[in-house]
Design a protein around this motif. Structure first.
Motif, PDB file in Angstrom:
ATOM      1  N   ILE A 114     -30.587 -37.228  -2.103  1.00 26.02           N
ATOM      2  CA  ILE A 114     -31.626 -38.018  -2.755  1.00 26.02           C
ATOM      3  C   ILE A 114     -32.832 -37.091  -2.826  1.00 26.02           C
ATOM      4  O   ILE A 114     -33.273 -36.564  -1.800  1.00 26.02           O
ATOM      5  N   ILE A 115     -33.349 -36.871  -4.028  1.00 24.41           N
ATOM      6  CA  ILE A 115     -34.453 -35.932  -4.209  1.00 24.41           C
ATOM      7  C   ILE A 115     -35.573 -36.595  -5.006  1.00 24.41           C
ATOM      8  O   ILE A 115     -35.313 -37.200  -6.057  1.00 24.41           O
TER       9      ILE A 115
ATOM     10  N   GLY B 253     -38.450 -31.345  -8.015  1.00 24.27           N
ATOM     11  CA  GLY B 253     -37.198 -31.826  -7.433  1.00 24.27           C
ATOM     12  C   GLY B 253     -36.025 -31.614  -8.369  1.00 24.27           C
ATOM     13  O   GLY B 253     -34.914 -31.306  -7.939  1.00 24.27           O
ATOM     14  N   ILE B 254     -36.277 -31.751  -9.645  1.00 24.11           N
ATOM     15  CA  ILE B 254     -35.222 -31.507 -10.635  1.00 24.11           C
ATOM     16  C   ILE B 254     -34.903 -30.017 -10.682  1.00 24.11           C
ATOM     17  O   ILE B 254     -33.742 -29.622 -10.796  1.00 24.11           O
ATOM     18  N   GLU B 255     -35.917 -29.173 -10.539  1.00 23.45           N
ATOM     19  CA  GLU B 255     -35.681 -27.725 -10.457  1.00 23.45           C
ATOM     20  C   GLU B 255     -34.797 -27.394  -9.255  1.00 23.45           C
ATOM     21  O   GLU B 255     -33.913 -26.537  -9.352  1.00 23.45           O
ATOM     22  N   LEU B 256     -35.028 -28.071  -8.140  1.00 20.94           N
ATOM     23  CA  LEU B 256     -34.180 -27.876  -6.963  1.00 20.94           C
ATOM     24  C   LEU B 256     -32.736 -28.220  -7.303  1.00 20.94           C
ATOM     25  O   LEU B 256     -31.817 -27.447  -6.996  1.00 20.94           O
ATOM     26  N   LEU B 257     -32.518 -29.359  -7.934  1.00 22.48           N
ATOM     27  CA  LEU B 257     -31.161 -29.756  -8.317  1.00 22.48           C
ATOM     28  C   LEU B 257     -30.540 -28.729  -9.261  1.00 22.48           C
ATOM     29  O   LEU B 257     -29.383 -28.334  -9.093  1.00 22.48           O
ATOM     30  N   GLU B 258     -31.294 -28.272 -10.246  1.00 22.46           N
ATOM     31  CA  GLU B 258     -30.778 -27.264 -11.182  1.00 22.46           C
ATOM     32  C   GLU B 258     -30.380 -25.983 -10.448  1.00 22.46           C
ATOM     33  O   GLU B 258     -29.331 -25.389 -10.739  1.00 22.46           O
ATOM     34  N   THR B 259     -31.191 -25.566  -9.488  1.00 19.03           N
ATOM     35  CA  THR B 259     -30.893 -24.361  -8.699  1.00 19.03           C
ATOM     36  C   THR B 259     -29.610 -24.547  -7.901  1.00 19.03           C
ATOM     37  O   THR B 259     -28.766 -23.648  -7.844  1.00 19.03           O
ATOM     38  N   LEU B 260     -29.464 -25.711  -7.287  1.00 22.32           N
ATOM     39  CA  LEU B 260     -28.259 -25.991  -6.500  1.00 22.32           C
ATOM     40  C   LEU B 260     -27.010 -25.979  -7.375  1.00 22.32           C
ATOM     41  O   LEU B 260     -25.986 -25.392  -7.009  1.00 22.32           O
ATOM     42  N   VAL B 261     -27.092 -26.618  -8.528  1.00 25.89           N
ATOM     43  CA  VAL B 261     -25.939 -26.675  -9.435  1.00 25.89           C
ATOM     44  C   VAL B 261     -25.578 -25.267  -9.914  1.00 25.89           C
ATOM     45  O   VAL B 261     -24.401 -24.891  -9.922  1.00 25.89           O
ATOM     46  N   LYS B 262     -26.582 -24.469 -10.272  1.00 22.19           N
ATOM     47  CA  LYS B 262     -26.310 -23.081 -10.699  1.00 22.19           C
ATOM     48  C   LYS B 262     -25.656 -22.279  -9.586  1.00 22.19           C
ATOM     49  O   LYS B 262     -24.865 -21.380  -9.846  1.00 22.19           O
ATOM     50  N   GLY B 263     -25.985 -22.619  -8.330  1.00 26.12           N
ATOM     51  CA  GLY B 263     -25.404 -21.931  -7.181  1.00 26.12           C
ATOM     52  C   GLY B 263     -24.044 -22.477  -6.767  1.00 26.12           C
ATOM     53  O   GLY B 263     -23.470 -22.034  -5.778  1.00 26.12           O
ATOM     54  N   GLY B 264     -23.539 -23.467  -7.483  1.00 26.98           N
ATOM     55  CA  GLY B 264     -22.208 -23.990  -7.207  1.00 26.98           C
ATOM     56  C   GLY B 264     -22.173 -25.234  -6.329  1.00 26.98           C
ATOM     57  O   GLY B 264     -21.096 -25.697  -5.960  1.00 26.98           O
ATOM     58  N   CYS B 265     -23.321 -25.782  -5.988  1.00 24.98           N
ATOM     59  CA  CYS B 265     -23.373 -27.006  -5.180  1.00 24.98           C
ATOM     60  C   CYS B 265     -23.387 -28.207  -6.119  1.00 24.98           C
ATOM     61  O   CYS B 265     -24.295 -28.351  -6.934  1.00 24.98           O
ATOM     62  N   HIS B 266     -22.381 -29.044  -5.996  1.00 20.65           N
ATOM     63  CA  HIS B 266     -22.251 -30.183  -6.903  1.00 20.65           C
ATOM     64  C   HIS B 266     -22.186 -31.511  -6.154  1.00 20.65           C
ATOM     65  O   HIS B 266     -21.331 -32.349  -6.426  1.00 20.65           O
TER      66      HIS B 266
ATOM     67  N   ILE C   3     -32.007 -38.973  -8.176  1.00 18.61           N
ATOM     68  CA  ILE C   3     -33.388 -38.529  -8.331  1.00 18.61           C
ATOM     69  C   ILE C   3     -34.291 -39.756  -8.300  1.00 18.61           C
ATOM     70  O   ILE C   3     -34.059 -40.722  -9.037  1.00 18.61           O
ATOM     71  N   LEU C   4     -35.319 -39.715  -7.447  1.00 13.70           N
ATOM     72  CA  LEU C   4     -36.337 -40.762  -7.389  1.00 13.70           C
ATOM     73  C   LEU C   4     -37.606 -40.222  -8.037  1.00 13.70           C
ATOM     74  O   LEU C   4     -37.941 -39.056  -7.854  1.00 13.70           O
TER      75      LEU C   4
ATOM     76  N   ALA D 113     -29.059 -32.175 -15.442  1.00 11.70           N
ATOM     77  CA  ALA D 113     -28.838 -31.378 -14.229  1.00 11.70           C
ATOM     78  C   ALA D 113     -27.767 -32.020 -13.347  1.00 11.70           C
ATOM     79  O   ALA D 113     -27.579 -31.625 -12.204  1.00 11.70           O
ATOM     80  N   ASN D 114     -27.075 -33.012 -13.875  1.00 10.90           N
ATOM     81  CA  ASN D 114     -25.964 -33.701 -13.205  1.00 10.90           C
ATOM     82  C   ASN D 114     -26.396 -34.694 -12.136  1.00 10.90           C
ATOM     83  O   ASN D 114     -25.622 -34.990 -11.221  1.00 10.90           O
ATOM     84  N   ALA D 115     -27.602 -35.235 -12.236  1.00 10.43           N
ATOM     85  CA  ALA D 115     -27.989 -36.315 -11.323  1.00 10.43           C
ATOM     86  C   ALA D 115     -27.064 -37.503 -11.590  1.00 10.43           C
ATOM     87  O   ALA D 115     -26.702 -37.772 -12.730  1.00 10.43           O
ATOM     88  N   THR D 116     -26.683 -38.197 -10.522  1.00  6.03           N
ATOM     89  CA  THR D 116     -25.827 -39.368 -10.704  1.00  6.03           C
ATOM     90  C   THR D 116     -26.639 -40.593 -11.102  1.00  6.03           C
ATOM     91  O   THR D 116     -26.109 -41.519 -11.703  1.00  6.03           O
ATOM     92  N   ASP D 117     -27.941 -40.585 -10.756  1.00  5.93           N
ATOM     93  CA  ASP D 117     -28.827 -41.669 -11.173  1.00  5.93           C
ATOM     94  C   ASP D 117     -30.266 -41.176 -11.113  1.00  5.93           C
ATOM     95  O   ASP D 117     -30.592 -40.219 -10.410  1.00  5.93           O
ATOM     96  N   PHE D 118     -31.117 -41.842 -11.860  1.00  9.63           N
ATOM     97  CA  PHE D 118     -32.555 -41.561 -11.916  1.00  9.63           C
ATOM     98  C   PHE D 118     -33.237 -42.906 -11.721  1.00  9.63           C
ATOM     99  O   PHE D 118     -33.074 -43.807 -12.540  1.00  9.63           O
TER     100      PHE D 118
END
Length: 135
Positions: free
Chosen positions: A60-61, A72-85, A90-91, A106-111
């Motif tokens: 939850i970010i 927070g969305i940049e964090l998610l994008e960085t994680l996804v680019k690094g292979g973390c899915h 996202i709140l 960025a592959n968030a499951t919900d906003f």
């Protein structure tokens, strides 16, 4: 990689990244009945300094960490680019359509916008837990 649901004596882990201490405390309390361990971080930087556990099943970010738009969305994008899915919710304390679209791309499951309806967040986290059990 998402674990097959956690070793015997451990609860699955949900990471919570939010710069507001009160929000971290309230969300941890809200989600505690779900039998998950909530690991809290006050910033993207503090989260990135640790290794993601094999017991982690979701995140939850806050969209705007420390008042920085979309950080927070940049964090998610960085994680996804690094292979973390990991499934990620996202709140957002304040948002607009482009921010929501960026989160979903960025592959968030919900906003979810704040103030949120508690049962909706609990439902989303329960779906993450159920999804982890299915794997």
């Amino acid at each position: 990689m998402i674990s097959s649901l956690v070793t015997k004596n451990h609860h699955p882990i949900i990471y919570l990244v939010d710069h507001q201490k009160d929000a971290r405390t309230a969300l941890s309390k809200l989600l505690s009945p779900l039998k998950v361990t909530i690991k809290c971080f006050a910033s993207a930087e503090s989260f990135m300094r640790q290794q993601i556990s094999d017991d982690a099943i979701g995140m939850i970010i806050e969209a705007h960490l420390e008042g920085k738009k979309d950080s927070g969305i940049e964090l998610l994008e960085t994680l996804v680019k690094g292979g973390c899915h990991l499934p990620t919710i996202i709140l957002a304390s304040s948002s607009d359509i482009p921010t929501a679209v960026r989160a979903m791309r960025a592959n968030a499951t919900d906003f979810i916008e704040r103030p949120f309806i508690e049962h909706l967040l609990v439902r989303d986290v329960q779906q993450i837990i159920n999804g982890a059990k299915a794997h």
